[in-house]
Design a protein around this motif. Structure first.
Motif, PDB file in Angstrom:
ATOM      1  N   GLU A 139      -9.466  -0.201   0.921  1.00 40.32           N
ATOM      2  CA  GLU A 139      -8.028   0.072   0.725  1.00 40.32           C
ATOM      3  C   GLU A 139      -7.443  -0.662  -0.467  1.00 40.32           C
ATOM      4  O   GLU A 139      -6.535  -0.169  -1.128  1.00 40.32           O
ATOM      5  N   PHE A 140      -7.973  -1.849  -0.760  1.00 38.08           N
ATOM      6  CA  PHE A 140      -7.468  -2.608  -1.899  1.00 38.08           C
ATOM      7  C   PHE A 140      -8.433  -2.537  -3.089  1.00 38.08           C
ATOM      8  O   PHE A 140      -8.183  -3.105  -4.106  1.00 38.08           O
ATOM      9  N   ILE A 187       0.855  -1.180   0.000  1.00 39.78           N
ATOM     10  CA  ILE A 187       0.000   0.000   0.000  1.00 39.78           C
ATOM     11  C   ILE A 187       0.897   1.238   0.000  1.00 39.78           C
ATOM     12  O   ILE A 187       1.860   1.312   0.755  1.00 39.78           O
ATOM     13  N   ALA A 188       0.567   2.197  -0.863  1.00 38.23           N
ATOM     14  CA  ALA A 188       1.356   3.427  -0.926  1.00 38.23           C
ATOM     15  C   ALA A 188       1.080   4.285   0.299  1.00 38.23           C
ATOM     16  O   ALA A 188      -0.079   4.550   0.646  1.00 38.23           O
ATOM     17  N   LEU A 212       2.331   3.111  -8.532  1.00 39.57           N
ATOM     18  CA  LEU A 212       1.670   4.339  -8.950  1.00 39.57           C
ATOM     19  C   LEU A 212       0.325   4.056  -9.614  1.00 39.57           C
ATOM     20  O   LEU A 212      -0.661   4.759  -9.354  1.00 39.57           O
ATOM     21  N   LEU A 213       0.264   3.044 -10.465  1.00 37.73           N
ATOM     22  CA  LEU A 213      -0.984   2.735 -11.163  1.00 37.73           C
ATOM     23  C   LEU A 213      -2.110   2.452 -10.175  1.00 37.73           C
ATOM     24  O   LEU A 213      -3.207   3.030 -10.283  1.00 37.73           O
ATOM     25  N   ARG A 214      -1.865   1.552  -9.231  1.00 33.03           N
ATOM     26  CA  ARG A 214      -2.922   1.209  -8.275  1.00 33.03           C
ATOM     27  C   ARG A 214      -3.317   2.425  -7.442  1.00 33.03           C
ATOM     28  O   ARG A 214      -4.508   2.648  -7.178  1.00 33.03           O
ATOM     29  N   THR A 215      -2.329   3.202  -7.039  1.00 35.91           N
ATOM     30  CA  THR A 215      -2.609   4.376  -6.217  1.00 35.91           C
ATOM     31  C   THR A 215      -3.404   5.405  -6.999  1.00 35.91           C
ATOM     32  O   THR A 215      -4.424   5.929  -6.519  1.00 35.91           O
ATOM     33  N   TRP A 216      -2.976   5.708  -8.217  1.00 39.65           N
ATOM     34  CA  TRP A 216      -3.660   6.725  -9.012  1.00 39.65           C
ATOM     35  C   TRP A 216      -5.067   6.301  -9.391  1.00 39.65           C
ATOM     36  O   TRP A 216      -6.003   7.104  -9.331  1.00 39.65           O
ATOM     37  N   THR A 274      -3.425  -7.599  -5.422  1.00 38.89           N
ATOM     38  CA  THR A 274      -3.075  -6.848  -4.215  1.00 38.89           C
ATOM     39  C   THR A 274      -1.633  -7.053  -3.782  1.00 38.89           C
ATOM     40  O   THR A 274      -1.184  -6.431  -2.817  1.00 38.89           O
ATOM     41  N   ALA A 275      -0.878  -7.888  -4.467  1.00 42.25           N
ATOM     42  CA  ALA A 275       0.472  -8.229  -4.011  1.00 42.25           C
ATOM     43  C   ALA A 275       1.369  -6.996  -3.963  1.00 42.25           C
ATOM     44  O   ALA A 275       1.271  -6.096  -4.797  1.00 42.25           O
ATOM     45  N   ASN A 276       2.262  -6.969  -2.981  1.00 44.45           N
ATOM     46  CA  ASN A 276       3.298  -5.938  -2.911  1.00 44.45           C
ATOM     47  C   ASN A 276       4.164  -6.069  -4.162  1.00 44.45           C
ATOM     48  O   ASN A 276       4.793  -7.110  -4.374  1.00 44.45           O
TER      49      ASN A 276
END
Length: 486
Positions: free
Chosen positions: A485-486, A45-46, A254-258, A384-386
């Motif tokens: 969150e995910f 998670i960022a 970045l992709l998941r966060t954005w 969801t993997a790191n």
């Protein structure tokens, strides 16, 4: 340590960042409203702080002070690692600050709804500038460096699935949680009925919804390759052209966060859960395409004439198969991830095996064509993997097999029935990871123990709430734990 401190002068990619990079970022930062300095926590998670452009100048000199809280919380914000006299990582004692050092080679700017934002990924360090033992980005960087020492450069192609959903309220409409007790997620609705694979009609409708997000996503660069509609209702897949491994992991962070951040303001919700908590969902996966090249960029994964796997490529694939079970915690780190491996989902791997052009296998090998295009697709991953730990586990397994000159086993005709069974629950994956000497050597003693304790806390809370895992039946606990969150 250089004359300007532990910040910009200390790159995690030596030779990439120089004073010209600092000057360019300084100039670009003057044109933005805020700058996110972010890093990926052990869950992938960022975590970030938004700095003013003026404050960024200090960060480039000295790094950014962060509380180590995200390193000690499990996915439900329960404290799983001690910060008192039980702390096994000395630097966690008393919850003293760590430092996040910006890597200026990751600098990018997005413009969304009239706000220009700078983004730069950093890496956790101790206060004296030394590498942090619980940094996951450090693990991937070290794996890539070891591969380079053998004359190889890992190349990675990302294929990530997710769900696009519609938020039912303009403001936050979930219920708050607490430490270790998550509240209810925001209510959402499906954007389409799904189950028309690769439907142009469904894809066009989804692209219309995502249209406001394309401007910031273009900041990811030319590596953005394709978008397609998968089987599930509102389920999309996005792929990227092959990249160097560390850049690929940064791209996913970045992709998941954005996507999650920028979609929200347009009445949308993006879910990377392996199996979202709504009826008729089809599992989402993160398929990782990977190969090796020589340091000069030439192909080494396949024979230059036939295009079929070379001895190096064969050893790499055998390494992926051999380590799959003990590294499952890194590719499938949540309770929810293990719904993908039930008998109802024939294209999700349940056993460690490989095959040519068979999507039911753990490792699908694509070779026999152009040598530079030969690669292995590992289909084990959960979205969801790191990204740093998932890629590190894959590259480490493959490089280990190639360096040891492992002989490739025979492909299997029935991959769902042949091969060593993979972990079926998060609890199984924790045990396999905890007992693995290779896993301990991969991430280091401290991060190995931290991951076991973080994930065991998550698993124990799930068992206390639900009693046990039922494949294909997403529990209310999973919806609360991972829904937002995910």
């Amino acid at each position: 340590m250089n004359e300007i401190g532990i910040g910009a002068g200390t790159s995690t990619r030596p030779g990439v960042v120089n004073h010209r990079d600092i000057d360019a970022v300084r100039e670009a930062a003057a044109e933005v409203d805020f700058v996110h300095v972010l890093y990926g926590d052990p869950h992938g998670i960022a975590r970030s702080k938004a700095l003013s452009p003026h404050a960024l100048m200090g960060a480039l000199q000295h790094g950014v002070d962060f509380s180590p809280g995200p390193l000690v919380f499990d996915t439900g914000h329960a404290i799983a690692l001690g910060i008192d006299d039980t702390a096994f990582v000395q630097e966690l004692h008393g919850a003293g600050d760590m430092v996040v050092v910006p890597d200026l080679s990751t600098w990018t700017v997005t413009e969304h709804r009239g706000r220009r934002t700078g983004w730069v990924i950093g890496e956790e360090r101790l206060r004296n500038g030394a590498e942090h033992p619980l940094s996951s980005r450090r693990v991937l960087r070290e794996v890539v460096e070891r591969a380079g020492g053998l004359g190889w450069s890992p190349v990675v192609g990302i294929e990530l699935e997710f769900y696009l959903l519609r938020r039912l309220h303009e403001g936050y409409a979930g219920s708050p949680g607490g430490f270790g007790v998550q509240g209810s997620p925001e209510p959402t609705a499906l954007v389409d009925g799904g189950y028309q694979f690769n439907s142009t009609r469904l894809l066009e409708a989804a692209l219309d919804l995502l249209a406001p997000l394309w401007a910031p996503l273009r900041s990811l660069g030319a590596q953005l390759r394709t978008v397609e509609h998968e089987s599930g209702p509102g389920q999309l897949e996005i792929t990227f052209a092959p990249q160097q491994a560390l850049a690929a992991a940064d791209t996913v962070l970045l992709l998941r966060t954005w996507l999650k951040c920028f979609a929200r303001g347009h009445g949308l919700h993006v879910s990377f859960m392996g199996l979202p908590a709504f009826p008729s969902a089809d599992p989402s996966g993160w398929h990782l395409h990977q190969s090796l090249r020589r340091l000069d960029g030439t192909a080494v994964f396949a024979d230059a004439v036939t295009g079929e796997l070379s001895d190096v490529g064969g050893g790499y694939v055998e390494g992926l198969v051999r380590r799959a079970a003990e590294y499952s915690l890194l590719s499938n780190p949540t309770v929810n991830a293990y719904h993908r491996f039930g008998p109802a989902h024939s294209l999700s791997p349940s056993r460690a095996s490989w095959a040519r052009e068979n999507r039911g296998a753990l490792v699908r090998v694509a070779d026999g064509g152009a040598p530079e295009a030969a690669h292995a697709e590992n289909r084990i991953g959960d979205p969801t993997a790191n990204p740093y730990l998932y890629l590190a586990s894959q590259i480490s397994s493959g490089v280990e097999g190639a360096a040891a000159e492992l002989v490739l086993s025979a492909p299997v005709p029935r991959p769902q029935e042949q091969g060593t069974p993979l972990p079926e629950t998060l609890g199984d994956a924790i045990e396999a990871f905890e007992s693995s000497k290779a896993a301990r050597e991969l991430v280091g003693d401290d991060l190995h123990r931290a991951l076991v304790e973080l994930k065991r806390s998550e698993w124990n809370r799930f068992i206390a709430a639900e009693g046990g895992f039922r494949s294909g039946r997403v529990s209310e606990w999973e919806g609360r734990e991972y829904g937002d969150e995910f």
